[in-house]
Design a protein around this motif. Structure first.
Motif: not given
Ligand SMILES: [Zn+2]
Length: 400
Positions: A234-236, A244-248, A251-253
């Motif tokens: 998911g974070h590719v 922005p993604c919640r992982c920091g 553009g994460c998948l």
């Molecule tokens: Zn992410």
């Protein structure tokens, strides 16, 4: 006959008996090279601990028919707790993965203490309906990286509270060990156990629901990676300058394809959760079908690269969206289109055969491996005489 010196402890014998599905005493003598006295003494301890039984008769080949020594799983169950981003499936499984009772709940908020209380209540209720059975372990799947050596979890937005001792709490409440695995990896393992034999070398299991993640199983073993993050597709990063993604990261998948992202982008009051998405696709809602098709195509293309690298025999699509026929077929089509024919020619692509139960079946296998491993069984049998029984009586779980 193969000589197996490692099978000579009681725990090793049990493993041999489980792996072979049952052997006669004569076969056991031949396969282990043990003396009759030692073998019979160890078998006797396993019988007294309720771990093996002798039954049936091997097909007679002229001489006196012999009884088969087999693993006694008739009274043993596993409590499987499969926690996803928004839902949690609590189930009681026979050691073959069969379902003896289950309940699906929606996760309400991020309070792990409240979730533990709720899960414990349901678990106790389900177990109380199985008097005479013993729960030998709890399998816990979580939507977060799980480290290989320690089983420790890392905080993610789907399971943020790392201070709460989730594993210790569950172990204390049910009186048995807890085995932890990432939810997508448990799904992949469960599906690998019912896959076609020729495809069992490498199995990819995609969990596509509110989030998106993958489990990779090679030769029957779950790949966890150096930091416990194997399969976190998911974070590719599709676009380092993307949203922005919640992982920091950016553009994460997952920000383009996950059920959560689709619900957010659709912004419709009648499509508030991943269940609504699946239902709207069933009802041929044109806007939702188009959004889901676009997302599945993008995810499928990313899977193509992984198929190309991992050379799997089986690729399974699970999760509320992944196992939807339209989505599974699109994912397969795109994964094929974006990998070479030489690699995927014999690969089986399919929706999860076990439906919503893939994770529970995988968890059951993990609990059996951990609970019945030779060293643990030897420790249990050496701890007292007569040897104690494995696990906790279902009706006694949780006390009052
Ligand atoms: Zn992410």
């Amino acid at each position: 006959m193969v000589h197996r010196p490692s099978a000579t402890s009681a725990g090793g014998l049990l493993q041999l008996i489980r792996e072979t599905g049952g052997l006669t005493r004569h076969d056991l003598l031949e396969q282990t090279g043990m003396s009759r006295t030692t073998l019979y003494e160890r078998l006797d301890r396993l019988v007294r601990a309720g771990l093996i039984r002798e039954s049936g008769r091997e097909q007679s080949t002229g001489g006196r028919p012999a009884k088969i020594v087999s693993f006694d799983d008739r009274d043993k169950v596993v409590l499987a707790i499969d926690i996803g981003h928004t839902r949690c499936l609590v189930s009681i499984c026979g050691l073959d993965g069969s379902c003896l009772g289950e309940r699906l709940i929606h996760r309400d908020g991020e309070d792990l203490r409240a979730l533990t209380d709720q899960v414990a209540l349901i678990g106790r209720h389900l177990l109380s309906g199985l008097p005479g059975r013993r729960v030998i372990g709890v399998g816990l799947a979580i939507p977060a990286p799980v480290e290989a050596s320690t089983g420790a979890r890392r905080a993610t937005f789907a399971l943020p509270d790392t201070d709460y001792p989730l594993v210790q709490e569950l172990s204390a409440r049910f009186g048995v060990p807890v085995s932890v695995e990432n939810d997508a990896r448990a799904l992949a393992l469960g599906e690998s156990l019912c896959g076609p034999a020729h495809a069992s070398g490498v199995v990819l299991g995609v969990k596509y629901s509110s989030g998106v993640a993958m489990g990779i199983v090679t030769e029957g073993s779950v790949m966890r990676g150096s930091t416990g993050s194997a399969g976190q597709i998911g974070h590719v990063r599709l676009d380092p300058e993307g949203p922005p993604c919640r992982c920091g990261g950016r553009g994460c998948l997952t920000e383009y394809v996950s059920g959560r992202a689709l619900v957010r982008d659709l912004g419709r009051a009648d499509v508030a959760a991943v269940d609504d998405l699946a239902r709207a696709v069933d009802n041929r809602d044109p806007e939702v079908v188009e959004a889901v098709r676009r997302a599945a195509a993008l995810l499928g293309r990313s899977l193509g690269a992984i198929v190309q690298a991992a050379d799997p025999g089986l690729v399974v699509f699970g999760g509320r969206l992944g196992r939807h026929p339209m989505v599974a077929s699109l994912l397969a089509e795109q994964a094929r289109a974006y990998s070479s024919v030489a690699v995927h020619r014999q690969t089986v692509f399919r929706a999860a055969q076990l439906g919503h139960r893939s994770g529970s079946v995988g968890l059951t296998a993990i609990v059996c491996d951990n609970t019945l491993n030779p060293a643990r069984i030897d420790g249990l049998l050496d701890s007292a005489d007569p040897p104690p029984r494995l696990g906790t009586m279902c009706e006694a779980v949780g006390g009052a």
